[in-house]
Write a protein that holds these residues in place. Structure first.
Motif, PDB file in Angstrom:
ATOM      1  N   THR A   1      39.032  17.513  52.257  1.00 29.46           N
ATOM      2  CA  THR A   1      38.273  17.181  53.459  1.00 29.46           C
ATOM      3  C   THR A   1      37.590  18.377  54.118  1.00 29.46           C
ATOM      4  OG1 THR A   1      38.578  16.335  55.724  1.00 29.46           O
ATOM      5  CG2 THR A   1      40.443  17.456  54.761  1.00 29.46           C
ATOM      6  N   ASP A   2      36.559  18.079  54.899  1.00 29.11           N
ATOM      7  CA  ASP A   2      35.886  19.079  55.731  1.00 29.11           C
ATOM      8  C   ASP A   2      36.789  19.562  56.871  1.00 29.11           C
ATOM      9  OD1 ASP A   2      35.751  16.447  56.736  1.00 29.11           O
ATOM     10  OD2 ASP A   2      34.077  16.927  58.050  1.00 29.11           O
ATOM     11  N   TYR A   3      37.856  18.789  57.194  1.00 26.27           N
ATOM     12  CA  TYR A   3      38.723  19.181  58.310  1.00 26.27           C
ATOM     13  C   TYR A   3      39.630  20.368  57.973  1.00 26.27           C
ATOM     14  CZ  TYR A   3      37.379  15.226  61.347  1.00 26.27           C
ATOM     15  OH  TYR A   3      36.688  14.348  62.165  1.00 26.27           O
TER      16      TYR A   3
ATOM     17  N   TYR B   1      46.579  17.130  60.110  1.00 24.57           N
ATOM     18  CA  TYR B   1      45.938  16.555  58.912  1.00 24.57           C
ATOM     19  C   TYR B   1      45.248  17.655  58.113  1.00 24.57           C
ATOM     20  CZ  TYR B   1      42.239  14.178  56.229  1.00 24.57           C
ATOM     21  OH  TYR B   1      41.368  13.765  55.228  1.00 24.57           O
TER      22      TYR B   1
ATOM     23  N   TRP C   1      33.671  12.547  56.259  1.00 25.93           N
ATOM     24  CA  TRP C   1      33.146  11.414  57.020  1.00 25.93           C
ATOM     25  C   TRP C   1      32.829  10.217  56.100  1.00 25.93           C
ATOM     26  CZ3 TRP C   1      29.577  12.908  61.708  1.00 25.93           C
ATOM     27  CH2 TRP C   1      30.094  14.011  62.385  1.00 25.93           C
TER      28      TRP C   1
ATOM     29  N   ARG D   1      34.986   1.342  62.191  1.00 27.02           N
ATOM     30  CA  ARG D   1      35.476   1.622  63.558  1.00 27.02           C
ATOM     31  C   ARG D   1      34.369   1.432  64.586  1.00 27.02           C
ATOM     32  NH1 ARG D   1      38.100   7.013  62.140  1.00 27.02           N
ATOM     33  NH2 ARG D   1      39.156   5.987  60.427  1.00 27.02           N
TER      34      ARG D   1
ATOM     35  N   ARG E   1      34.325  -1.408  67.508  1.00 29.07           N
ATOM     36  CA  ARG E   1      34.130  -1.058  68.925  1.00 29.07           C
ATOM     37  C   ARG E   1      33.013  -1.898  69.547  1.00 29.07           C
ATOM     38  NH1 ARG E   1      36.575   3.797  71.105  1.00 29.07           N
ATOM     39  NH2 ARG E   1      38.648   3.437  70.254  1.00 29.07           N
TER      40      ARG E   1
ATOM     41  N   ARG F   1      30.453   4.755  73.547  1.00 30.47           N
ATOM     42  CA  ARG F   1      30.411   6.197  73.844  1.00 30.47           C
ATOM     43  C   ARG F   1      30.787   6.979  72.587  1.00 30.47           C
ATOM     44  NH1 ARG F   1      34.596   7.213  76.829  1.00 30.47           N
ATOM     45  NH2 ARG F   1      33.889   8.859  78.228  1.00 30.47           N
ATOM     46  N   MET F   2      29.900   7.860  72.158  1.00 22.91           N
ATOM     47  CA  MET F   2      30.187   8.630  70.936  1.00 22.91           C
ATOM     48  C   MET F   2      29.915  10.108  71.165  1.00 22.91           C
ATOM     49  SD  MET F   2      31.209   6.458  68.510  1.00 22.91           S
ATOM     50  CE  MET F   2      31.236   7.557  67.128  1.00 22.91           C
ATOM     51  N   VAL F   3      30.798  10.955  70.663  1.00 16.61           N
ATOM     52  CA  VAL F   3      30.643  12.399  70.866  1.00 16.61           C
ATOM     53  C   VAL F   3      29.426  12.917  70.087  1.00 16.61           C
ATOM     54  CG1 VAL F   3      33.132  12.695  71.258  1.00 16.61           C
ATOM     55  CG2 VAL F   3      32.186  13.137  69.009  1.00 16.61           C
TER      56      VAL F   3
ATOM     57  N   GLN G   1      30.059  17.215  67.686  1.00 20.89           N
ATOM     58  CA  GLN G   1      30.709  17.457  66.390  1.00 20.89           C
ATOM     59  C   GLN G   1      29.681  17.068  65.331  1.00 20.89           C
ATOM     60  OE1 GLN G   1      34.470  15.259  66.182  1.00 20.89           O
ATOM     61  NE2 GLN G   1      34.911  15.822  68.294  1.00 20.89           N
TER      62      GLN G   1
ATOM     63  N   TYR H   1      36.206  12.586  75.415  1.00 21.51           N
ATOM     64  CA  TYR H   1      36.877  11.660  74.498  1.00 21.51           C
ATOM     65  C   TYR H   1      38.118  12.372  73.954  1.00 21.51           C
ATOM     66  CZ  TYR H   1      37.196   7.655  71.331  1.00 21.51           C
ATOM     67  OH  TYR H   1      37.599   6.503  70.693  1.00 21.51           O
TER      68      TYR H   1
ATOM     69  N   ARG I   1      39.182  18.395  66.295  1.00 22.59           N
ATOM     70  CA  ARG I   1      38.289  18.272  65.143  1.00 22.59           C
ATOM     71  C   ARG I   1      37.270  19.402  65.161  1.00 22.59           C
ATOM     72  NH1 ARG I   1      40.549  13.507  66.511  1.00 22.59           N
ATOM     73  NH2 ARG I   1      40.498  11.779  65.023  1.00 22.59           N
TER      74      ARG I   1
HETATM   75  C1  LIG Z   1      35.913   5.556  67.580  1.00 19.86           C
HETATM   76  C2  LIG Z   1      35.225   6.656  68.391  1.00 19.86           C
HETATM   77  C3  LIG Z   1      35.426   7.994  68.064  1.00 19.86           C
HETATM   78  N1  LIG Z   1      34.808   8.949  68.787  1.00 19.86           N
HETATM   79  C4  LIG Z   1      34.999  10.361  68.422  1.00 19.86           C
HETATM   80  C5  LIG Z   1      36.450  10.775  68.294  1.00 19.86           C
HETATM   81  C6  LIG Z   1      36.357  11.935  67.337  1.00 19.86           C
HETATM   82  O1  LIG Z   1      36.065  13.123  68.056  1.00 19.86           O
HETATM   83  C7  LIG Z   1      35.189  11.587  66.424  1.00 19.86           C
HETATM   84  C8  LIG Z   1      35.603  11.034  65.067  1.00 19.86           C
HETATM   85  O2  LIG Z   1      36.419   9.943  65.287  1.00 19.86           O
HETATM   86  P1  LIG Z   1      37.280   9.159  64.228  1.00 19.86           P
HETATM   87  O3  LIG Z   1      38.697   9.225  64.662  1.00 19.86           O
HETATM   88  O4  LIG Z   1      36.682   7.801  64.102  1.00 19.86           O
HETATM   89  O5  LIG Z   1      37.066   9.891  62.849  1.00 19.86           O
HETATM   90  P2  LIG Z   1      38.080  10.832  62.089  1.00 19.86           P
HETATM   91  O6  LIG Z   1      39.329  10.085  61.780  1.00 19.86           O
HETATM   92  O7  LIG Z   1      38.212  12.123  62.784  1.00 19.86           O
HETATM   93  O8  LIG Z   1      37.267  11.017  60.733  1.00 19.86           O
HETATM   94  C9  LIG Z   1      37.760  11.950  59.813  1.00 19.86           C
HETATM   95  O9  LIG Z   1      38.688  11.300  58.968  1.00 19.86           O
HETATM   96  C10 LIG Z   1      39.334  12.178  58.068  1.00 19.86           C
HETATM   97  C11 LIG Z   1      40.250  11.352  57.179  1.00 19.86           C
HETATM   98  C12 LIG Z   1      38.437  13.098  57.361  1.00 19.86           C
HETATM   99  O10 LIG Z   1      38.805  13.661  56.332  1.00 19.86           O
HETATM  100  C13 LIG Z   1      37.178  13.537  58.033  1.00 19.86           C
HETATM  101  O11 LIG Z   1      36.180  13.909  57.112  1.00 19.86           O
HETATM  102  C14 LIG Z   1      36.623  12.515  58.997  1.00 19.86           C
HETATM  103  O12 LIG Z   1      35.987  11.454  58.335  1.00 19.86           O
HETATM  104  O13 LIG Z   1      34.421  10.598  67.154  1.00 19.86           O
HETATM  105  C15 LIG Z   1      33.943   8.637  69.842  1.00 19.86           C
HETATM  106  O14 LIG Z   1      33.361   9.530  70.490  1.00 19.86           O
HETATM  107  N2  LIG Z   1      33.750   7.318  70.173  1.00 19.86           N
HETATM  108  C16 LIG Z   1      34.364   6.308  69.492  1.00 19.86           C
HETATM  109  O15 LIG Z   1      34.158   5.115  69.831  1.00 19.86           O
END
Ligand SMILES: Cc1cn([C@H]2C[C@H](O)[C@@H](COP(=O)(O)OP(=O)(O)O[C@H]3O[C@@H](C)C(=O)[C@@H](O)[C@H]3O)O2)c(=O)[nH]c1=O
Ligand SMILES: NC(=O)C1=CN([C@@H]2O[C@H](COP(=O)(O)OP(=O)(O)OC[C@H]3O[C@@H](n4cnc5c(N)ncnc54)[C@H](OP(=O)(O)O)[C@@H]3O)[C@@H](O)[C@H]2O)C=CC1
Length: 302
Positions: free
Chosen positions: A105-107, A129, A154, A166, A170, A180-182, A185, A258, A264
């Protein structure tokens, strides 16, 4: 591919495992999928016997603890799946003399870079993770056998709980409020089907052994975007495909608005030049979204 070949995939119902199962596999190739109810990976001796009996020509490991926030409290389970299991599989594959493809992963990166992360970039995970995945990468790369760690990012697609599903879930809960989305990142959304196709092609290459491959490869979609940018494209695409009576409103927010259990990376774009040079260019995730939107209702209902 000549003769009868078994490709063993660790994982059955996960997002990536299901994309691998949906690929067309050439005649003579038997893809076998083992999920958590099919094999007890913690029992190393029994797992070894079970895998050896299948006589695989290659092993693809898709199993992982992928719930990033939950990992902050389920630390042991996360380390078991993301660090110890890959180490064990690498040893096992080596003892059987077969290649192991492992997904990461990129994380594993901290997001402080300004330029995309290449395979030789320094890792510095911010989350449990990411730390456990990094340990898994290191263990696999330290193994003596033929291994290939593919780092992606991602993932989205038809199956399971992913960034696309997801966002859509929502949208159904908003009752008129904005999604609302960040927007601070930045990363590389990747169609899970494209990653599955790459893993299949690499497995065949490793079995054939016709050219030398790196042991670590970055593969992700393009162009780079934020989670907000990705959500904008999802809403646009889904609106065009007629899935919304009214397009939900979308608001860009900073990560600070958020709060999440796991940190992350602010920037985790992967440099995919090595994969491109090998003939595997980054897929355009917007095309994949179009395809998904067109078949969504039928496929998700099936
Ligand atoms: C669901 C949601 C998330 N977010 C934010 C929270 C977080 O900072 C970012 C990503 O959220 P998520 O939890 O959906 O995604 P996340 O689980 O962090 O996704 C990651 O999964 C792992 C398995 C990987 O390996 C990564 O590459 C990446 O895909 O978006 C919002 O701003 N609004 C929202 O409605
Ligand atoms: N999702 C993403 O955005 C990204 C994922 N990755 C990596 O890609 C790989 C695949 O991810 P993805 O398909 O999305 O993950 P999923 O969470 O959808 O699937 C996880 C897989 O792990 C298996 N698994 C979970 N718990 C156990 C257990 N206790 N014992 C045995 N197997 C278990 C599941 O088995 P079962 O089939 O039985 O359910 C499932 O097949 C992972 O290595 C992940 O780190 C990399 C970048 C981004």
């Amino acid at each position: 591919m000549a003769g009868n070949v078994t490709i063993l995939v660790i994982g059955r119902n996960g997002q990536l495992a299901r994309e691998l199962a949906a690929l067309s596999w050439p005649g003579g190739v038997n893809a076998v999928f083992l999920g958590r109810h099919d094999i007890c990976l913690a029992n190393t001796l029994a797992a070894r016997r079970q895998i050896a009996a299948l006589a695989p020509s290659a092993i693809i490991n898709t199993a992982a603890f992928s719930r990033v926030d939950a990992a902050e409290t389920a630390i042991d389970a996360c380390w078991e799946l993301n660090a110890r299991l890959p180490a064990h599989l690498a040893g096992l594959a080596d003892s059987l003399g077969v290649p192991l493809l492992h997904v990461s992963t990129d994380y594993v990166f901290d997001g402080a870079a300004q330029e995309p992360y290449g395979e030789s970039a320094t890792t510095n995970p911010l989350s449990t993770y990411g730390l456990a995945k990094e340990a898994g990468d290191r263990a696999v790369l330290a193994a003596t056998g033929r291994v290939l760690v593919v780092r992606s990012a991602w993932l989205f697609g038809w199956h399971g709980d992913n960034v696309l599903t997801r966002i859509l879930a929502r949208c159904h809960q908003l009752s008129g409020a904005a999604l609302r989305m960040v927007d601070d990142q930045i990363g590389s959304p990747t169609p899970a089907a494209a990653l599955a196709g790459l893993l299949q092609a690499l497995a065949f290459e490793l079995i054939g052994g016709h050219r030398s491959l790196p042991r670590l490869l970055h593969f992700a979609g393009q162009p780079r975007t934020s989670w907000h940018g990705f959500a904008t494209a999802v809403l646009d695409t889904w609106s065009r495909a007629g899935h919304f009576a009214a397009r939900p409103a979308l608001a860009a927010i900073p990560s600070s608005a958020y709060p999440t259990a796991a940190r992350r990376p602010a920037f985790s774009v992967l440099d995919c030049r090595t994969a491109t040079a090998l003939g595997f260019p980054p897929p355009d995730w917007r095309d994949a979204l179009d395809r998904l939107a067109r078949g969504w209702t039928e496929r998700r209902a099936a």
